[in-house]
Design an enzyme around this catalytic site. Sequence first.
Site, mmCIF file in Angstrom:
data_model
loop_
_atom_site.group_PDB
_atom_site.id
_atom_site.type_symbol
_atom_site.label_atom_id
_atom_site.label_comp_id
_atom_site.label_asym_id
_atom_site.label_seq_id
_atom_site.Cartn_x
_atom_site.Cartn_y
_atom_site.Cartn_z
ATOM 1 N N ASP A 46 50.530 45.608 33.253
ATOM 2 C CA ASP A 46 49.305 45.023 33.797
ATOM 3 C C ASP A 46 49.688 43.658 34.343
ATOM 4 O O ASP A 46 49.922 42.727 33.584
ATOM 5 C CB ASP A 46 48.257 44.908 32.680
ATOM 6 N N LYS A 79 48.481 35.819 42.159
ATOM 7 C CA LYS A 79 48.086 37.185 42.484
ATOM 8 C C LYS A 79 47.002 37.202 43.569
ATOM 9 O O LYS A 79 46.914 38.126 44.364
ATOM 10 C CB LYS A 79 47.562 37.852 41.220
ATOM 11 N N GLU A 93 43.285 49.074 38.421
ATOM 12 C CA GLU A 93 43.021 48.527 37.089
ATOM 13 C C GLU A 93 41.838 49.200 36.394
ATOM 14 O O GLU A 93 41.950 49.571 35.226
ATOM 15 C CB GLU A 93 42.793 47.015 37.186
ATOM 16 N N ASP A 118 35.175 45.665 34.204
ATOM 17 C CA ASP A 118 36.390 44.909 33.923
ATOM 18 C C ASP A 118 36.281 43.551 34.604
ATOM 19 O O ASP A 118 36.424 43.451 35.816
ATOM 20 C CB ASP A 118 37.602 45.706 34.435
#
Lengths: 575, 406
Positions: free
Chosen positions: A8, A70, A147, A170
């Site tokens: 992850d 990211k 994800e 999430d």
Amino acid sequence: MKTIVGIDLGTTYSLVAILQDGVPVILPNALGELLTPSAVSASDDGTILVGAPARARATTHPTATAMAFKRDMGTDRKLHLGSRAMTPQELSSLVLGALKRDAEATLGRAVDEAVITVPAYFGDAQRQATRDAAAIAGLHVERIINEPTAAALAYGLHQRHRELRAVVLDLGGGTFDVTVLEIIEGVIEIQASAGDARLGGDDFDEALANLVADRVKAAHQVDLRGDPHAWARLRAAAETAKKRLSSDACATVALVDVLRTQEKRLLSVEETITRTEAEEAWAPLLARLAGPIRRAIRDAKVAPQAIEEILLVGGSTRMPCVARLTAQTFGKLPLRKLPPDEAVAMGAAVQAALKGGDAAVEDLVVTDVAPFSLGIETSVPFAQQRAEGIFSPILERGTVIPASRVQRYSTVAEGQRMIHVKVYQGEHSLCADNQLLGDYKVTGIPSAPAGQESIDVRFTYDINGILEVETTVVSTGKKAALVVERTPGRMSKEEVEVARRIMARLKFHPREALPNVTALARADALFVELSGSDRTLLAGAIGTFRATLEGQREPEITAAREKLLSLVLSVRRSE
Amino acid sequence: MTLDQALAELRIDRSTEPQQARRAYLRLLKEHKPEVDPEGFQRLRAAYELVCNVLGRRLVVSAAPPNARADSAAGKNPTPKMAVAEIVAVFTSAKPVRGVAPTESSPTVDRDQERREKIGALLRANKWSEAAEPLADYYDFAVGHPDAPAPDPRATVNVLLRLHEQGLLSIATRLDRSFMQWLDTSGGELKVLAGFAPQWAIARELGALPSTLSPMVRRAMARAGRSREYDDALITLRELGQLDKRGAKRDARLLRARGTPFATKVAGLLAPTWRQRMQQRKPARRSRWRYIWVASLLVALGRFLFSTATESAHDHTRVVPPAFGTLRWASDAQALAQDGENAGEADLTLEALKLHDLLVGGDCDEAPILALRVAAMSAPPDLKARSRALSAHVMEACHESSQNRP
């Protein structure tokens, strides 16, 4: 059997996991921690630090530390690490490399293959950039999964013998994803996913930091946002305050000697924020959570009442206001069945096991959907004119992947010999509002009146979410395929190889030394915040520890480190 | 893939219920995992989607109201009022949004029904500006209630263009915002406004342009989008540019700043750039006389069109139908689909249903093409004759309504 790990690669934290005896297990890093911060820092002598020590240096050396890179994946932006400029891919590759070494140290065997998770809303460029980063780190990417799909997998693994419809929310450090899924007859069917690529815990920190900065500005006429050091410390303090507000009704942001005022006086800040005030500041962010939820439910064609379970994952869902909003939307209490920070990595491990043919997950099937529409630019005849720049979707969002779709388009002008195929991703009717993925020109079309000649455009969207485009001129059968030329941030094979060699030449702190470097960085970060007797005490402890390090005798170093860390902990706790 | 092949792929037969088709798909999924066998999986999925589509459609076809045919028969002498009725009918019918059936007994839905009818009545009475506010409120409400029946987005785009035409900017902005928000949560513009993209594109252009734009230019642009008076409107714009050069230059600057193809085009008409003027002048060098001749012809034509255009601009009560001639053939297309389904012609059924949708939407650009395709499909002789006849009627109707464009 080859070893495939699940990674992850998060905005704030990264994890690596593997399926052992049918149970996903997170592999610890050199410090024995499960969460490795996604941070890279360059020390004064040019040595590169990754993970916890780098994150601790963010407050002391903000300009030499890179975090949240990211968010820049798939762009050609460069981040500055002291004197060195690095691409987001290179920075990510350093984090991936650290995770790879941790996994190898724990498992005791080489790890060359991985399943990596990306946010569902990552487009083609960002997915490719993630692959490039892995290639630089020397990892072969077996599969890229979304994800939310990973979180759903971790959840579905233990529920696979039930039948239910669920929503997985999430909210991580940088992104927000909603997934509607149905588990039926051992099949995990993802029915829709939606999200916001720029909404996460970091935004909540920033809102809180802005709240404090506004108060300070009103009281002292100085702006903390103007100074990178002060702002980095305020952000870190805001994050701590946010976490405290999850359990307490109020929290204090205290910063000692943070900035000089115009009269050259050192300024200290102490502001108390109540939960109500914080939630007021967060109201616009909370409102943004509702949009993707509604969209996912509409796409899945279910009524909110038909959802049986709501699962929260991602560290930011610990905030009570997020849980409250979810409960209001669905009229049902959300569940936290999985450790929020680890769910995505656990799902990646399950996917890795599926890929590796692990017997424990043999009977499990997962189907995923395309999270956005893909299509090309067209001219639409409109009265006697043409409307230009109209987006014509070929593969619509919600299509179950892998999928291949073909559509026929014809020429608009007499004697047209060439068709310019521009590939876009997005949901708007005008191309200008969507994201351009790449373009190429189909030539060699026979000359004919308008509308007589046509081409077939085929979109193939594979299971990794990577798109291939192929066109065929109908009358001649001539084929051409899309070779994406220089979209920003995209690397060629040679460039990856060059970056690999550069990264290999970088100096790293040896893995064994990591606990020492981290302890020192944490103590330094605390030192900046303290004042008075605590500060003197800590300065003494840091000095002793540095001296012990020089001596290079392992038992002494360990003892001194423990002492320093316990001091840091006790001071933090008394704060 | 034909329906029979799809049924064979799923190992089921025609009498299967939709729920059983799903079970069959899930069972077979274990043999064709997307990980292991991507080709097999894609084939299975395509078969499943085709079967679901046909089974789902079967429900829709048999549930169609019996008076649909009678309604369209009454439309033999279409009047402009009839067109408004069409828009209103689509708008007020309690059509469930994609698959979510509204619970009919619940009181909230009844109240929504009342609201929709009120809006429908306002639209029927051509009270665009009064309808806009409740319409925006309704969209705000619909955003929070995914299972509320959706208003017809095309009617809303029409209302938006009307508002811009009348210069009612603040209401337009309000409606624009609510509508965009609803679009965003209801599956995006693409799905909702398919086939209506150019009109919607122009409505959005107008929404984005600053209020300082001259009302005349705004009105001409709105007319270009709302009705099919695209060419007239463009000529109007050119004339406007000649009447007030300074104003036209200012407006052109605003439009060019917007940068989109349509805005740039309008700017070019209002105040052509030096380069564009040079391009227009080129023929003059070759033959002066021909240039003068063509120019005088153009001016005469322009005057004529301008006079008709201004005439219709004053006549606000007239409503331009989307293409009312097409509606009467929609039920024929539906009947053809029904019979095609009974005869086991899955492809013909699907295409005929698509044609039905296009005809109801009055899409005169796409419908003839699809009609031709339906006529060209292989089918038993009786169906073939019917689809050919339908194709001819559709071509005629579409041609007629494009001739009737005011």
